[in-house]
Design a protein around this motif. Structure first.
Motif, PDB file in Angstrom:
ATOM      1  N   LEU A  41      40.215  45.189  14.308  1.00  0.00           N
ATOM      2  CA  LEU A  41      39.717  43.723  14.623  1.00  0.00           C
ATOM      3  C   LEU A  41      41.007  42.877  14.348  1.00  0.00           C
ATOM      4  CD1 LEU A  41      36.590  43.261  12.408  1.00  0.00           C
ATOM      5  CD2 LEU A  41      36.878  43.219  14.911  1.00  0.00           C
ATOM      6  N   LEU A  42      41.799  43.205  13.574  1.00  0.00           N
ATOM      7  CA  LEU A  42      43.149  42.342  13.479  1.00  0.00           C
ATOM      8  C   LEU A  42      44.328  42.634  14.472  1.00  0.00           C
ATOM      9  CD1 LEU A  42      44.866  40.452  11.685  1.00  0.00           C
ATOM     10  CD2 LEU A  42      45.692  42.329  10.530  1.00  0.00           C
ATOM     11  N   MET A  47      46.825  41.419  20.030  1.00  0.00           N
ATOM     12  CA  MET A  47      47.267  41.690  21.385  1.00  0.00           C
ATOM     13  C   MET A  47      46.973  40.708  22.117  1.00  0.00           C
ATOM     14  SD  MET A  47      46.300  45.384  21.924  1.00  0.00           S
ATOM     15  CE  MET A  47      46.354  45.377  23.646  1.00  0.00           C
ATOM     16  N   VAL A  48      45.743  39.596  21.949  1.00  0.00           N
ATOM     17  CA  VAL A  48      45.450  38.569  22.941  1.00  0.00           C
ATOM     18  C   VAL A  48      46.253  37.194  22.369  1.00  0.00           C
ATOM     19  CG1 VAL A  48      43.541  37.092  23.611  1.00  0.00           C
ATOM     20  CG2 VAL A  48      43.315  39.810  23.481  1.00  0.00           C
ATOM     21  N   ALA A  49      46.103  36.967  21.106  1.00  0.00           N
ATOM     22  CA  ALA A  49      46.341  35.477  20.565  1.00  0.00           C
ATOM     23  C   ALA A  49      47.930  35.494  20.676  1.00  0.00           C
ATOM     24  CB  ALA A  49      46.286  35.699  18.900  1.00  0.00           C
ATOM     25  N   ALA A  62      44.676  32.728  32.216  1.00  0.00           N
ATOM     26  CA  ALA A  62      43.346  32.913  33.000  1.00  0.00           C
ATOM     27  C   ALA A  62      42.842  34.460  33.139  1.00  0.00           C
ATOM     28  CB  ALA A  62      43.077  32.152  34.448  1.00  0.00           C
ATOM     29  N   ALA A  63      43.778  35.245  33.445  1.00  0.00           N
ATOM     30  CA  ALA A  63      43.816  36.654  33.716  1.00  0.00           C
ATOM     31  C   ALA A  63      43.605  37.110  32.348  1.00  0.00           C
ATOM     32  CB  ALA A  63      45.012  37.341  34.305  1.00  0.00           C
ATOM     33  N   LEU A  64      44.487  36.819  31.382  1.00  0.00           N
ATOM     34  CA  LEU A  64      44.343  37.396  29.944  1.00  0.00           C
ATOM     35  C   LEU A  64      42.700  36.781  29.337  1.00  0.00           C
ATOM     36  CD1 LEU A  64      45.434  38.448  27.442  1.00  0.00           C
ATOM     37  CD2 LEU A  64      46.231  36.341  26.738  1.00  0.00           C
ATOM     38  N   ALA A  65      42.322  35.812  29.722  1.00  0.00           N
ATOM     39  CA  ALA A  65      41.050  35.432  29.172  1.00  0.00           C
ATOM     40  C   ALA A  65      39.851  36.073  30.152  1.00  0.00           C
ATOM     41  CB  ALA A  65      40.894  33.954  29.414  1.00  0.00           C
ATOM     42  N   ALA A  66      40.189  36.582  31.306  1.00  0.00           N
ATOM     43  CA  ALA A  66      38.965  37.091  32.016  1.00  0.00           C
ATOM     44  C   ALA A  66      39.076  38.530  31.629  1.00  0.00           C
ATOM     45  CB  ALA A  66      39.349  37.091  33.648  1.00  0.00           C
ATOM     46  N   GLY A  67      40.311  39.025  31.381  1.00  0.00           N
ATOM     47  CA  GLY A  67      40.355  40.515  31.005  1.00  0.00           C
ATOM     48  C   GLY A  67      39.732  40.883  29.588  1.00  0.00           C
ATOM     49  N   ALA A 145      42.543  45.030  24.994  1.00  0.00           N
ATOM     50  CA  ALA A 145      42.319  44.381  23.593  1.00  0.00           C
ATOM     51  C   ALA A 145      40.723  43.892  23.481  1.00  0.00           C
ATOM     52  CB  ALA A 145      43.271  43.214  23.516  1.00  0.00           C
ATOM     53  N   GLY A 146      40.028  43.514  24.348  1.00  0.00           N
ATOM     54  CA  GLY A 146      38.685  43.021  24.178  1.00  0.00           C
ATOM     55  C   GLY A 146      37.862  44.121  24.133  1.00  0.00           C
ATOM     56  N   TYR A 147      38.144  45.099  24.774  1.00  0.00           N
ATOM     57  CA  TYR A 147      37.351  46.556  24.594  1.00  0.00           C
ATOM     58  C   TYR A 147      37.254  47.167  23.353  1.00  0.00           C
ATOM     59  CZ  TYR A 147      35.367  51.272  24.900  1.00  0.00           C
ATOM     60  OH  TYR A 147      34.803  52.348  25.010  1.00  0.00           O
ATOM     61  N   PHE A 148      38.618  47.346  22.619  1.00  0.00           N
ATOM     62  CA  PHE A 148      38.722  48.127  21.414  1.00  0.00           C
ATOM     63  C   PHE A 148      38.442  47.037  20.175  1.00  0.00           C
ATOM     64  CE2 PHE A 148      41.242  50.586  24.331  1.00  0.00           C
ATOM     65  CZ  PHE A 148      40.471  52.079  24.030  1.00  0.00           C
ATOM     66  N   TRP A 149      38.587  45.784  20.265  1.00  0.00           N
ATOM     67  CA  TRP A 149      38.121  44.721  19.407  1.00  0.00           C
ATOM     68  C   TRP A 149      36.655  44.759  19.315  1.00  0.00           C
ATOM     69  CZ3 TRP A 149      35.047  40.624  18.937  1.00  0.00           C
ATOM     70  CH2 TRP A 149      35.398  39.849  17.650  1.00  0.00           C
TER      71      TRP A 149
END
Length: 171
Positions: A41-42, A47-49, A62-67, A145-149
């Motif tokens: 989680l951390l 990886m996004v923040a 926007a690409a980071l948010a969409a991904g 990052a979204g998937y593994f989070w």
């Protein structure tokens, strides 16, 4: 073509294959360890923040948010495909190997591409690309990052649910 370019052409596929086999081996039956789920989680939040805090290009943000959103959705889907086991030896899960490997290798491929691009620009007056410069790179970072989070969150929720049902907690 010089010797270092030939070596690069040989080593990149070997490196990609080695990373693939390593990632694939991590997509088999695993023991569920709560501290690893918290760490996931951390790390994947970071990886996004971290890149989001440094970027100024709206398209890359926007690409980071969409991904990230797509990764969260795929993570929820991946959790539905996961097999959970409670045994005398402990708690185990078996993730969907194809989905996990696909997402991880998309990120690996993009990072390898950046490495080759940096090598190709060596010695020229072209600026060295940063990982946050490309919207496509940010899309793959957000996706992984979204998937593994989401996957870490789902595993943690499963363990908390099991703990509440049994009344005891095995780390």
């Amino acid at each position: 073509m010089d010797l270092t370019t030939i070596a690069l052409l040989i080593l990149v596929p070997v490196l990609a294959w080695r990373i693939y086999t390593r990632v694939k081996s991590r997509m088999e039956r695993q023991r569920s360890i709560v501290s690893r789920h918290y760490t996931g989680l951390l790390v994947f939040f970071g990886m996004v923040a971290v890149p989001a805090s440094e970027m100024s290009d709206p398209l890359a943000i926007a690409a980071l948010a969409a991904g990230t959103v797509a990764g969260l959705a795929l993570g929820a889907y991946g959790l539905r495909l996961t097999r959970f086991e409670e045994t005398e030896e402990g708690y185990f899960f078996t993730p969907n190997a194809r989905l996990g490997v696909l997402i991880a290798m998309a990120l690996v491929a993009r990072v390898l591409y950046l490495g080759v691009l940096i090598y190709a620009n060596k010695g020229s007056n072209m600026p060295t690309p940063r990982i946050t410069d490309s919207p496509l790179t940010m899309l793959t970072v957000g996706l992984a990052a979204g998937y593994f989070w989401m996957y870490s969150l789902g595993l943690l929720r499963w363990r908390m649910k099991v703990r509440n049902e049994i009344g005891t907690f095995k780390p």
